[in-house]
Design an enzyme around this catalytic site. Structure first.
Site, short mmCIF file in Angstrom:
data_model
loop_
_atom_site.label_atom_id
_atom_site.label_comp_id
_atom_site.label_asym_id
_atom_site.label_seq_id
_atom_site.Cartn_x
_atom_site.Cartn_y
_atom_site.Cartn_z
N SER A 155 0.79 -1.23 0.00
CA SER A 155 0.00 0.00 0.00
C SER A 155 0.82 1.28 0.00
CB SER A 155 -0.96 0.02 1.18
OG SER A 155 -2.02 -0.86 0.93
N TYR B 67 -4.52 3.81 8.03
CA TYR B 67 -5.89 3.30 8.20
C TYR B 67 -6.44 3.71 9.57
CZ TYR B 67 -3.97 0.51 4.42
OH TYR B 67 -3.35 0.12 3.27
N1 GLU Z 1 -2.47 -5.81 -1.44
C1 GLU Z 1 -3.13 -5.40 -0.23
C2 GLU Z 1 -4.59 -5.17 -0.51
O1 GLU Z 1 -4.92 -4.55 -1.49
C3 GLU Z 1 -2.48 -4.13 0.29
C4 GLU Z 1 -2.96 -3.74 1.64
C5 GLU Z 1 -1.94 -2.93 2.43
O2 GLU Z 1 -0.77 -2.91 2.10
O3 GLU Z 1 -2.34 -2.34 3.45
O4 GLU Z 1 -5.44 -5.64 0.19
#
Ligand code: GLU
Length: 306
Positions: free
Chosen positions: A63, A238
């Site tokens: 992300s 988040y």
């Molecule tokens: N590939 C993960 C997703 O799209 C990335 C999430 C993250 O790195 O927080 O769910």
């Protein structure tokens, strides 16, 4: 204390830590990464890059890629992007669909998955997915000055094979008229951007433009950089974004690969990596290292050492 000594001490402390969090297990390529690793790199305003630990080991940026895609989107579309995605912290997990239903397919911010998928969809704008991926790699290579940055195709395939929640988010937004391309195309780009591999040194270099450090060619206007920093501070972790702001006090973005990019505006771009995650999906030791670095350098944007 000299910055190199601070980094060496942080790396030594992390090497001796037994409680290292849990590596992401949703795809085999991440599940088998050795949690014993830790790296840190700092790119400075005078052009130096200092590092310690496993700073030259490539990892899946996941992300953290959302920051760079947002930079590309703002460069291409300008403020028009904000008709499709908000600028508020979500207080929800990265892949939550709860708010998206209540808010009719309009994601809260560009760093939760739904928002990042919309950003990628906006950059795609009818083009071929490979063009956008080439643009992203070109951006990362120019920003870091390192032509070696690439996508791990095995990770991209696994992301595609398991990303059902992301498929759901994209289709949900399509139903609300907030996707411009067929969802599988935008998701194809999204899954590949998550699979970009970088080292801490490469990531710290790529983040220099976000810290307002000199980069040639210039990547984005200072006005846009300021806005991306605000979003990283409010939304970069988040539902743990407030906690990161409280503990570290720097705009940052985490990924489930265990990487974190943070910027001390006007001073430094910092990348840390340790694959074990805390309960909120950010690197456990990476967060601790950032907290310690901010404390010992006094780099928090809110001022004051310790
Ligand atoms: N590939 C993960 C997703 O799209 C990335 C999430 C993250 O790195 O927080 O769910």
């Amino acid at each position: 204390m000299a910055l190199q000594d601070i980094l060496d001490r942080i790396a030594a402390a992390m090497a001796g830590t037994t409680d290292r969090g849990t590596v992401a297990t949703y795809i085999p390529e991440l599940a088998r990464i050795d949690p014993g690793q830790f790296g840190i790199a700092v790119a400075l305003d005078d052009g130096r890059v200092l590092s310690a630990g496993d700073a030259a080991v490539p990892f899946s940026i996941q992300s953290v890629s959302k920051v760079f895609m947002l930079a590309i989107a703002l460069g291409r579309l300008g403020d028009g992007l904000w008709t499709r995605v908000g600028r508020e912290p979500s207080g929800q997990a990265f892949n939550s669909i709860l708010q998206l239903e209540m808010e009719k397919g309009h994601p809260r911010n560009p760093f939760i998955n739904a928002g990042a998928i919309v950003v990628t969809d906006a950059v795609l704008a009818g083009r071929m997915p490979r063009e956008v991926l080439a643009e992203l790699l070109g951006f990362l290579r120019a920003a870091s000055g390192d032509p070696g940055i690439h996508i791990n195709e095995a990770v991209a395939r696994s992301e595609t094979a398991t990303g059902f929640l992301n498929v759901a988010l994209a289709n949900f937004m399509r139903a609300h008229g907030n996707m411009q391309n067929p969802p599988e195309r935008s998701l194809g780009v999204y899954f590949h951007q998550c699979a970009v591999e970088m080292t801490c040194v490469q990531l710290a270099l790529a983040g220099r433009f976000l810290a307002g450090l000199p980069v040639s060619p210039p990547m984005l206007s200072q006005a846009r950089v300021r806005r991306i920093n605000a979003l990283m501070m409010m939304c970069g972790h988040y539902d743990a974004s407030g906690e990161f702001a409280y503990r570290v006090g720097l705009p940052g973005k985490s990924g489930v690969g265990g990487g974190i990019l943070a910027v001390a505006p006007g001073r430094a771009s910092v990348a840390v990596w340790s694959p074990g995650l805390n309960s909120r999906g950010s690197s456990k030791l990476g967060t601790e290292a950032m907290e310690r670095l901010a404390r010992e350098t006094g780099w928090s944007v809110f001022g004051g050492a310790s």
